[in-house]
Write a protein that holds these residues in place. Structure first.
Motif, PDB file in Angstrom:
ATOM      1  N   GLU A 118     -43.939 -67.733  38.394  1.00  0.00           N
ATOM      2  CA  GLU A 118     -42.855 -68.426  37.707  1.00  0.00           C
ATOM      3  C   GLU A 118     -41.979 -69.153  38.730  1.00  0.00           C
ATOM      4  O   GLU A 118     -41.714 -68.648  39.820  1.00  0.00           O
ATOM      5  CB  GLU A 118     -42.015 -67.422  36.903  1.00  0.00           C
ATOM      6  N   LYS A 119     -41.524 -70.340  38.358  1.00  0.00           N
ATOM      7  CA  LYS A 119     -40.723 -71.182  39.250  1.00  0.00           C
ATOM      8  C   LYS A 119     -39.373 -70.532  39.557  1.00  0.00           C
ATOM      9  O   LYS A 119     -38.685 -70.046  38.671  1.00  0.00           O
ATOM     10  CB  LYS A 119     -40.493 -72.545  38.598  1.00  0.00           C
ATOM     11  N   LEU A 120     -39.004 -70.539  40.832  1.00  0.00           N
ATOM     12  CA  LEU A 120     -37.718 -70.026  41.284  1.00  0.00           C
ATOM     13  C   LEU A 120     -36.699 -71.154  41.353  1.00  0.00           C
ATOM     14  O   LEU A 120     -37.034 -72.280  41.720  1.00  0.00           O
ATOM     15  CB  LEU A 120     -37.847 -69.390  42.670  1.00  0.00           C
ATOM     16  N   VAL A 121     -35.451 -70.841  41.030  1.00  0.00           N
ATOM     17  CA  VAL A 121     -34.344 -71.795  41.135  1.00  0.00           C
ATOM     18  C   VAL A 121     -33.256 -71.123  41.960  1.00  0.00           C
ATOM     19  O   VAL A 121     -32.732 -70.076  41.579  1.00  0.00           O
ATOM     20  CB  VAL A 121     -33.806 -72.184  39.739  1.00  0.00           C
ATOM     21  N   ILE A 122     -32.924 -71.725  43.084  1.00  0.00           N
ATOM     22  CA  ILE A 122     -31.919 -71.151  43.985  1.00  0.00           C
ATOM     23  C   ILE A 122     -30.520 -71.423  43.434  1.00  0.00           C
ATOM     24  O   ILE A 122     -30.174 -72.564  43.130  1.00  0.00           O
ATOM     25  CB  ILE A 122     -32.065 -71.736  45.409  1.00  0.00           C
ATOM     26  N   SER A 123     -29.716 -70.368  43.327  1.00  0.00           N
ATOM     27  CA  SER A 123     -28.337 -70.517  42.848  1.00  0.00           C
ATOM     28  C   SER A 123     -27.419 -70.834  44.029  1.00  0.00           C
ATOM     29  O   SER A 123     -27.832 -70.767  45.183  1.00  0.00           O
ATOM     30  CB  SER A 123     -27.875 -69.219  42.165  1.00  0.00           C
ATOM     31  N   ASN A 124     -26.161 -71.108  43.716  1.00  0.00           N
ATOM     32  CA  ASN A 124     -25.204 -71.411  44.790  1.00  0.00           C
ATOM     33  C   ASN A 124     -24.838 -70.170  45.608  1.00  0.00           C
ATOM     34  O   ASN A 124     -24.171 -70.277  46.621  1.00  0.00           O
ATOM     35  CB  ASN A 124     -23.949 -72.076  44.227  1.00  0.00           C
TER      36      ASN A 124
END
Length: 183
Positions: free
Chosen positions: A140-146
């Motif tokens: 599953e695609k990862l999305v980096i948070s702030n």
């Protein structure tokens, strides 16, 4: 699960790890404080973390924490929510972008009490971190948070070489290897 359920789980919690066992009484005592689940309790407060692994139990997902500059499991402040498993899942989703997270079981996976350094307007304080075992799909695609500089799946064998010595992470790795035998 609310503070009473958490207290009952903590009272039943057993671990063969001396450093972790030393935390249990302090965690139980903290459940009695009305501010225990809020960051306003400046001496220390509950947090919840997600020890995220793939279903095959070969990899763990870690974040390079922006403020602390270290590779850690995902997690964060309870902000008044006494349902810490819920907090761990929410933080894991917010910090990774993963939508298909599965809480392996609602019981406590690990406990850790650690110091958080002083920052502007926030004194040095303790996090009483309650950790839960969570599975996710490594594809599953990862999305980096702030809150992160980076996110990465690490093979269990490479964790120490990649992130250095961290007794708390080593303990969770060992527990994961043992839980694989039980599943």
């Amino acid at each position: 699960m609310n503070r009473h359920t958490l207290k009952a789980q903590l009272q039943k919690y057993r671990t063969p790890y001396e450093e972790e066992a030393a935390f249990i009484d302090g965690f139980i005592e903290l459940t009695e404080d009305d501010l225990a689940f809020k960051r306003e309790r400046l001496a220390g407060h509950f947090t919840a973390s997600a020890w995220i692994v793939n279903p095959g139990r070969t990899h763990t997902l870690l974040t390079l924490h922006r403020k602390l500059g270290r590779w850690l499991q995902l997690g964060g402040h309870a902000d008044g929510n006494e349902k810490l498993a819920e907090v761990a899942l929410k933080e894991a989703e917010e910090e990774s972008g993963l939508k298909n997270l599965r809480l392996v079981e609602s019981s406590i996976f690990d406990l850790d009490k650690h110091i958080i350094p002083e920052r502007p307007h926030v004194p040095e304080h303790f996090h009483y971190d309650v950790r839960y075992l969570i599975e996710a799909d490594i594809q599953e695609k990862l999305v980096i948070s702030n809150e992160s500089v980076s996110l990465a799946w690490f093979t269990f064998d490479s964790v120490v070489d990649m992130i250095g010595y961290n007794p708390s992470i080593l303990r969770m790795l060992e527990k994961t290897s043992k839980s694989e035998i039980l599943l």
